[in-house]
Design an enzyme around this catalytic site. Sequence first.
Site, PDB file in Angstrom:
ATOM      1  CG  ASP A 159      -1.671  -1.318   1.352  1.00 38.76           C
ATOM      2  OD1 ASP A 159      -2.452  -1.633   0.441  1.00 38.76           O
ATOM      3  OD2 ASP A 159      -1.463  -2.055   2.325  1.00 38.76           O
ATOM      4  CG  HIS A 187      -3.441  -5.101   3.298  1.00 35.97           C
ATOM      5  ND1 HIS A 187      -3.030  -4.239   2.302  1.00 35.97           N
ATOM      6  CD2 HIS A 187      -3.707  -6.275   2.671  1.00 35.97           C
ATOM      7  CE1 HIS A 187      -3.037  -4.872   1.138  1.00 35.97           C
ATOM      8  NE2 HIS A 187      -3.459  -6.102   1.323  1.00 35.97           N
TER       9      HIS A 187
HETATM   10  P1  NAD Z   1      -2.062 -18.504  -4.375  1.00 34.55           P
HETATM   11  O1  NAD Z   1      -3.390 -19.163  -4.299  1.00 34.55           O
HETATM   12  O2  NAD Z   1      -1.398 -18.347  -5.697  1.00 34.55           O
HETATM   13  O3  NAD Z   1      -1.030 -19.291  -3.462  1.00 34.55           O
HETATM   14  C1  NAD Z   1      -1.332 -19.624  -2.139  1.00 34.55           C
HETATM   15  C2  NAD Z   1      -0.575 -20.890  -1.836  1.00 34.55           C
HETATM   16  O4  NAD Z   1      -0.771 -21.156  -0.458  1.00 34.55           O
HETATM   17  C3  NAD Z   1      -1.087 -22.103  -2.615  1.00 34.55           C
HETATM   18  O5  NAD Z   1       0.011 -22.750  -3.235  1.00 34.55           O
HETATM   19  C4  NAD Z   1      -1.737 -22.974  -1.535  1.00 34.55           C
HETATM   20  O6  NAD Z   1      -1.582 -24.360  -1.798  1.00 34.55           O
HETATM   21  C5  NAD Z   1      -0.957 -22.542  -0.309  1.00 34.55           C
HETATM   22  N1  NAD Z   1      -1.660 -22.745   0.960  1.00 34.55           N
HETATM   23  C6  NAD Z   1      -2.974 -22.643   1.220  1.00 34.55           C
HETATM   24  N2  NAD Z   1      -3.209 -22.937   2.506  1.00 34.55           N
HETATM   25  C7  NAD Z   1      -2.010 -23.194   3.071  1.00 34.55           C
HETATM   26  C8  NAD Z   1      -1.590 -23.563   4.371  1.00 34.55           C
HETATM   27  N3  NAD Z   1      -2.474 -23.740   5.353  1.00 34.55           N
HETATM   28  N4  NAD Z   1      -0.288 -23.771   4.596  1.00 34.55           N
HETATM   29  C9  NAD Z   1       0.626 -23.627   3.606  1.00 34.55           C
HETATM   30  N5  NAD Z   1       0.288 -23.294   2.346  1.00 34.55           N
HETATM   31  C10 NAD Z   1      -1.013 -23.078   2.089  1.00 34.55           C
HETATM   32  O7  NAD Z   1      -2.213 -17.109  -3.627  1.00 34.55           O
HETATM   33  P2  NAD Z   1      -1.226 -15.854  -3.662  1.00 34.55           P
HETATM   34  O8  NAD Z   1      -1.592 -14.988  -4.809  1.00 34.55           O
HETATM   35  O9  NAD Z   1       0.183 -16.312  -3.526  1.00 34.55           O
HETATM   36  O10 NAD Z   1      -1.700 -15.072  -2.347  1.00 34.55           O
HETATM   37  C11 NAD Z   1      -1.465 -15.599  -1.079  1.00 34.55           C
HETATM   38  C12 NAD Z   1      -2.095 -14.701  -0.009  1.00 34.55           C
HETATM   39  O11 NAD Z   1      -1.469 -13.422   0.001  1.00 34.55           O
HETATM   40  C13 NAD Z   1      -3.590 -14.437  -0.219  1.00 34.55           C
HETATM   41  O12 NAD Z   1      -4.257 -14.504   1.040  1.00 34.55           O
HETATM   42  C14 NAD Z   1      -3.612 -13.013  -0.741  1.00 34.55           C
HETATM   43  O13 NAD Z   1      -4.839 -12.382  -0.494  1.00 34.55           O
HETATM   44  C15 NAD Z   1      -2.488 -12.423   0.069  1.00 34.55           C
HETATM   45  N6  NAD Z   1      -1.938 -11.157  -0.418  1.00 34.55           N
HETATM   46  C16 NAD Z   1      -1.632 -10.196   0.500  1.00 34.55           C
HETATM   47  C17 NAD Z   1      -1.093  -8.994   0.102  1.00 34.55           C
HETATM   48  C18 NAD Z   1      -0.765  -7.916   1.101  1.00 34.55           C
HETATM   49  O14 NAD Z   1      -0.467  -6.789   0.666  1.00 34.55           O
HETATM   50  N7  NAD Z   1      -0.778  -8.151   2.391  1.00 34.55           N
HETATM   51  C19 NAD Z   1      -0.845  -8.761  -1.263  1.00 34.55           C
HETATM   52  C20 NAD Z   1      -1.172  -9.767  -2.180  1.00 34.55           C
HETATM   53  C21 NAD Z   1      -1.727 -10.966  -1.745  1.00 34.55           C
HETATM   54  C1  LMR Z   2      -3.521  -6.610  -2.567  1.00 32.79           C
HETATM   55  O1  LMR Z   2      -3.583  -5.578  -1.900  1.00 32.79           O
HETATM   56  O2  LMR Z   2      -3.242  -6.602  -3.786  1.00 32.79           O
HETATM   57  C2  LMR Z   2      -3.762  -7.932  -1.890  1.00 32.79           C
HETATM   58  O3  LMR Z   2      -4.135  -7.758  -0.567  1.00 32.79           O
HETATM   59  C3  LMR Z   2      -4.701  -8.805  -2.636  1.00 32.79           C
HETATM   60  C4  LMR Z   2      -6.135  -8.326  -2.509  1.00 32.79           C
HETATM   61  O4  LMR Z   2      -6.982  -9.153  -2.168  1.00 32.79           O
HETATM   62  O5  LMR Z   2      -6.401  -7.146  -2.735  1.00 32.79           O
END
Ligand code: NAD
Ligand code: LMR
Length: 329
Positions: A159, A187
Amino acid sequence: MKAPITVSVTGAAGQIGYALLFRIASGAVFGSDQPVNLRLIEIEPGMGALQGVMMELDDCAFPLLGEVVGTSDLDEGFKDADWALLVGSVPRKAGMERKDLIGINGKIFTGQGEAIARTAKKTAKVLVVGNPCNTNALIAMSNAAGIPKENFFAMTRLDENRAKSQLAQKAGVHQSKVTNLCIWGNHSATQYPDFTNALIDGKPVTEVITDKAWLEGEFIATVQQRGAAIIKARGASSAASAANAALDTVISLTNPTPEGDWHSVAVCSDGSYGIEAGLMASMPIRTKADGTWEVVQGVPVDEFSRGKIDASIDELREEREAVADLIPA
Ligand code: NAD
Ligand code: LMR
């Protein structure tokens, strides 16, 4: 040669994991003289894809990469970790808010917090990326007896980076000129990107960008809704920029913050700025020369900012209520 550090990453076969691991293994995060061991954690259905990621790590022949372990066993996955990057969880789909994921993702972080307490180093630092990241970090921290609360963080750096980029584009300057940008609160769509204290080339943003209506309206909304806009455009949530922000966070927490600046990350509030103690809230943080961090004090909070910060903190309280059963008394 330095002793290797151990970095555990959950969700290592996911989109963000794929964008994270190769940069950690290359030395771009912990330094070009710092060997790294990786412990990669996936759930069973992800283990096949994880094998492929591990083959690709082999195929890079990284000079700094030591042992690489892939596992779905949490105790094995967090063993001796210096850093745990908790990414693994379900991303939201279009039309959802991040807090709609609490019911699905929240419970993941109880077992992970417990396992970190059992097998990671007592000095381990834990950065939660999986959404809703502030409240998931609260759950992990509350279940990790023996690991100091100040070692838990939730990511709001994406952010911050988004906000800097928006301000730079509006001002017609390079994004590196924007400093002192704090994301306050959650967030989520209530987060407050604080333009009132940000600087462009050392000057207050409000002197460089005089369009107050844009700052108070479109700018804030764009940052708050950027994650949703990316999901709409890409059909999947941000991944490369999220991985980049996670690594920026680790780098900022392991190196002294440039004099006068700060960075945004959610930490366990000590009550600073009237933010209820114990909530995981984003605020201005500096990393000191000795590697510890502190909340930057004395950042002015005007009436407009106060209202925005309070709204986001109220939402964090509601999220905490919703997961009360996952937080030991
Ligand atoms: P994704 O679905 O591509 O990958 C997630 C992975 O986690 C998968 O491979 C899945 O098998 C694995 N997984 C699920 N449950 C699990 C567990 N209990 N233990 C271990 N592994 C597990 O998703 P992504 O795009 O990599 O996003 C992951 C997370 O990050 C999501 O919750 C997304 O919303 C979050 N995210 C946060 C931010 C932020 O700014 N804070 C930014 C982007 C994404
Ligand atoms: C983001 O900010 O891009 C991540 O938290 C993914 C989402 O769900 O917005």
